[in-house]
Enzyme design. Structure first.
Site, mmCIF file in Angstrom:
data_model
loop_
_atom_site.group_PDB
_atom_site.id
_atom_site.type_symbol
_atom_site.label_atom_id
_atom_site.label_comp_id
_atom_site.label_asym_id
_atom_site.label_seq_id
_atom_site.Cartn_x
_atom_site.Cartn_y
_atom_site.Cartn_z
ATOM 1 N N PHE A 150 77.749 79.522 17.029
ATOM 2 C CA PHE A 150 78.929 79.981 16.298
ATOM 3 C C PHE A 150 80.134 79.522 17.103
ATOM 4 O O PHE A 150 80.062 79.462 18.342
ATOM 5 C CB PHE A 150 78.958 81.506 16.179
ATOM 6 N N THR B 232 77.288 91.647 22.831
ATOM 7 C CA THR B 232 76.523 92.450 21.889
ATOM 8 C C THR B 232 75.301 93.063 22.558
ATOM 9 O O THR B 232 74.920 94.198 22.266
ATOM 10 C CB THR B 232 76.074 91.565 20.708
ATOM 11 N N SER B 233 74.713 92.307 23.458
ATOM 12 C CA SER B 233 73.518 92.803 24.151
ATOM 13 C C SER B 233 73.812 94.114 24.852
ATOM 14 O O SER B 233 72.980 95.021 24.866
ATOM 15 C CB SER B 233 73.057 91.772 25.187
ATOM 16 N N HIS C 41 68.623 88.825 16.481
ATOM 17 C CA HIS C 41 68.810 88.021 17.696
ATOM 18 C C HIS C 41 67.809 88.439 18.773
ATOM 19 O O HIS C 41 67.574 89.623 18.980
ATOM 20 C CB HIS C 41 70.237 88.190 18.209
ATOM 21 N N THR D 165 72.170 85.218 13.596
ATOM 22 C CA THR D 165 72.521 83.979 14.283
ATOM 23 C C THR D 165 71.802 82.790 13.667
ATOM 24 O O THR D 165 72.377 81.719 13.506
ATOM 25 C CB THR D 165 72.145 84.091 15.776
ATOM 26 N N TYR E 22 84.432 110.388 44.428
ATOM 27 C CA TYR E 22 85.576 109.493 44.652
ATOM 28 C C TYR E 22 86.266 109.059 43.374
ATOM 29 O O TYR E 22 87.290 108.395 43.421
ATOM 30 C CB TYR E 22 85.169 108.269 45.494
ATOM 31 N N VAL F 221 80.682 100.266 36.058
ATOM 32 C CA VAL F 221 81.846 101.105 36.330
ATOM 33 C C VAL F 221 83.124 100.271 36.179
ATOM 34 O O VAL F 221 84.005 100.596 35.399
ATOM 35 C CB VAL F 221 81.777 101.696 37.753
ATOM 36 N N GLY F 222 83.195 99.165 36.910
ATOM 37 C CA GLY F 222 84.359 98.293 36.845
ATOM 38 C C GLY F 222 84.561 97.759 35.439
ATOM 39 O O GLY F 222 83.602 97.576 34.686
#
Lengths: 517, 517
Positions: free
Chosen positions: A103, A173-174, A212, A271, A357, A378-379
């Site tokens: 795509f 998407t995964s 997929h 897909t 923290y 987290v990030g």
């Protein structure tokens, strides 16, 4: 640095600090970025003439660049020269107007600007407090896009209905599949009264065989038993969409065998061939089993901002979650996958963490959303900015125009294929992907299916070797089929036209050679 | 478009295509990006004077921006005005030189340039064929960084030793943990001869209680039983590092109970206090159980490019995988987490997919690496570019200088804290993070631990309210502690100095008020 402190008791001085290296000094930032902008403009200007698929051999880059990192610094133009001389010639140019594979990864000036600014501000908005603007911008962008898609208010974060919907921007998407699978898994285990994960061996998941492959991988990542991951066969009679009757039958048999139906993935725009699973009918089947329904509309979801395509997700008000990727078809550079869930609490219940923290008053007040609790890690980057900038700058009308223009070009290509009786369109075109092939029956010549596959493979390989087009393939109903995906952001009608002429000419050559043999 | 075709039989013409909207037209690209570069330069110039932590209330952004997406397009300066007026005032400025919270998200002109170029080229290099240059650049960048870290050759992709090492760039440490957990899980199930996931309930994983919470979440995502996820207590006697003797004892007890030790996560530089688990000793313990050892060096890994810090990962040649994040401390904007594994086949064995539409000659030849098989999803950005550009432009010496400068500033701060007898440094400083607090014993005044906690909380909140510093906290050994993380990429010695003066002054105010009460 190292200036003497006037009050030594206040501050311990050191003399050996070398702060001469300033990685964000104004001069470098401006000069490196201006150089990069010039490079980008030159790249877009020239990309049409570059081979879409490069002719490099594995290992080519290592032969051009040094095998070990340099010890000393280099002027930025040295880095840029290596980029131009060594990297660009080995690239597959997704930005080329002659790219018709997979795509398209659509893009826009506004999105690139948004990504640039986000990478310069470089915030890590795991909690609201860690970046209130990024968190609220992400929620706002998701709410805006939900409105463009006419998602039910229950999916919105700010729906004023007291409901518990929510959204998050993820990388792929995964990841959307994985986090919803885990939420559904944990909910099913709780309902079963499972002691820990002891009940895992009884949980089952369902998807059409056209789904997929990353879905089946996500199931394994989440610990579902490979034997309980159902890939349900589809056929031409449903245009390769999932048959709800067949789904019901299989789920009933599983229940009879003591298994626990947990999750169904419905795809809108597969897909392989852009098949559409019937969302509403699948939701109806699932309801009887309390199974989670997720809609993967990664590519085709973008089209649903146009009223004429919206019906493809009808029934979405009865599913548990839906994801789509503006990085595919909504002109937002990678990565940007939007996930909405109807009950955000089921997601955060499985994904929440609360280390000391990261504790803060805002989180404890319950008045804010901490988006880290709706994703794997987290990030998180400030992805909401580019998505918002795309919608804010272009507006709904231009976004719809963009979709319609691509679909019209695809229809034009489809009509051309249909008008040439050497070819057939293998499945109905739903969006901007045309699946076609050289037919076995060519006038008075009948090829076997094997010979037809060989001819189509040959066509694809010859096309791709020219560097003037990149087309990928799939197999549908046992047939080897070429996928022609329209919509690269630099593409115009003339590129589609040229590609079709190249396809015709190459096919003639192949057929002529076939006749001569 | 819609020009008449001179040969109608070749091409079906349409007149209703409106291709007037060109999202990547040269003029817009250049103008939007120049505007963005100006914005960024202004931002860096002014960020020092902006409150690090904004004073906004939850929901502030929605009150400033329209609740629904616009219908029409707008000039780009309108978007930029809203960015400046509504978004910037609500940001937590990680790029501020007065940011001392969490870990710094370091950045550089070269990295931003790399991210910009990658987002403009916008390729999706899931397979080698889908972007040979991106795949090979990522492998090269990982091999370069592995050399800077003096990782054993067995971890390199191109190690010429016939070994099976490999690396991949992921988005977050959490993903690195997840994919290695899944590989270890599947290997353990195979060794047990488990029928599907039936053996899952017997698999155990281990980490120190100081390990990032995202590890325990990753274990749950991968389907490990919550009852089998061991969080091993640490204490001051090991500076909060994992005690290998204790680990051995717990693993032995698990085996005696019929459980199967599967995975150990060792952290080099914990988020809470920069504690270091002893890598080599942990690898020695693990060997007896055939358990996978992963080293999470997300933050402190970057320091290991300096010979004087390299000893912290001694023993890495005996572990199975190691990850570190250049987006934390190696001046590479988000996101960029590098994962190296000693046996790439164990990873791809669990993560490989091979759908028809991605099949290609290069993959089938076995001569190339398809990086999608070492990550959660399929799509992937060209992250290797920015990492390579950082190393290529700055070189090893400047990168080391950057690390040493931050560590020297942190040491300077630490020395200042130690020189003021109202404070204590709670754990030894290993890198550029100083964990300190107001001591309970203040001259002739003795506070209870509760009163000390209250004073430290008050100090943190007052500091953060000033907008002149942002400091976060943690709890170590039951004590509430302030974390002072040095190293924001705009930071200079004077900013650390000012923050310390502010800390001293604010502490004086708090103590004076305490005495008056």
């Amino acid at each position: 640095m190292g200036s003497l402190d006037t009050n030594p008791s206040t501050f311990v001085c050191t003399d050996d600090l070398d702060s001469s290296f300033q990685p964000l000094n104004a001069e470098d930032v401006r000069s490196y970025l201006h150089t990069s902008v010039d490079f980008i403009c030159d790249y877009y200007k020239s990309v049409e003439s570059l081979p879409v698929l490069p002719g490099v051999e594995p290992g080519y880059l290592r032969r051009l660049l040094q095998p070990a990192p340099p010890t000393s610094s280099a002027p930025f133009h040295v880095t840029m020269k290596e980029l131009r001389d060594a990297v660009v010639p080995g690239m597959t140019h997704w930005a080329s107007p002659n790219f018709f594979a997979f795509f398209p990864a659509t893009n826009s000036a506004a999105a690139i600007a948004g990504e640039l600014i986000a990478s310069a501000m470089n915030t890590v908005g795991f909690t609201w407090q860690a970046n209130p603007a990024a968190t609220e911008m992400e929620v706002l962008a998701l709410d805006w896009l939900a409105q463009l898609l006419r998602l039910p208010p229950s999916f919105l974060m700010n729906n004023r209905t007291g409901a518990t919907g929510g959204g998050v921007i993820l990388g792929t998407t995964s990841e959307a599949m994985l986090v919803t699978l885990v939420a559904a898994r944990d909910a099913a285990l709780r309902r079963m009264g499972s002691n820990g994960v002891a009940g895992m061996t009884r949980l089952t998941v369902y998807a059409a065989d056209q789904t997929h492959s990353t879905f089946f991988k996500a199931c394994r990542l989440a610990g579902f038993d490979p034997a309980n991951i159902r890939s349900i066969p589809t056929a031409a009679d449903t245009d390769y969409g999932l048959d709800p009757a067949r789904l019901l039958e299989i789920m009933k048999a599983d229940v009879a065998a003591g298994l626990v139906p947990t999750y169904i993935c419905a795809t809108v725009g597969t897909t392989s061939s852009n098949a559409v699973d019937p969302v509403g009918a699948i939701a109806d089947v699932a309801a009887a089993f309390d199974a989670w329904v997720h809609v993967d509309a990664a590519y085709a979801g973008s089209a649903c901002i146009c009223p004429e395509f919206r019906h493809h997700i009808d029934g979405v008000e009865r599913v548990d979650s839906i994801s789509m990727s503006p990085h595919k078809w909504l002109m937002t550079c990678l990565d940007c996958t939007c996930l909405w869930v109807r009950d955000a609490g089921r997601l955060t219940g499985s994904l929440e963490t609360n280390p000391e923290y990261l504790k803060n008053g805002a989180s404890e007040s319950g008045a804010v959303t901490d988006l880290k609790d709706m994703q794997v890690g987290v990030g998180r980057r400030f992805r909401g900015l580019k998505l918002w900038m795309v919608m804010r700058t272009y507006g709904a009308v231009k976004l719809q125009e963009h979709i319609r223009s691509d679909v019209a070009m695809a229809k034009m290509f489809e009509d051309s294929v249909r008008a040439d009786d050497r070819f057939e369109v293998v499945v109905p075109r739903n969006f901007a992907l045309v699946c076609f092939r050289i037919k076995p029956l060519q006038g008075d010549m009948l090829m076997t299916e094997e010979e037809a596959e060989e001819a189509n493979r040959e066509l694809m390989e010859r096309l791709n070797r020219t560097g003037k087009a990149y087309v990928a393939h799939t197999v549908i109903g046992g047939k080897f089929v070429l996928r022609f995906a329209v919509g690269s952001s630099t593409q115009e009608e003339r590129h589609v036209r040229s590609a079709w002429e190249l396809i015709q000419k190459t096919t003639t050559e192949i057929m002529d050679q076939g006749r001569e043999m």
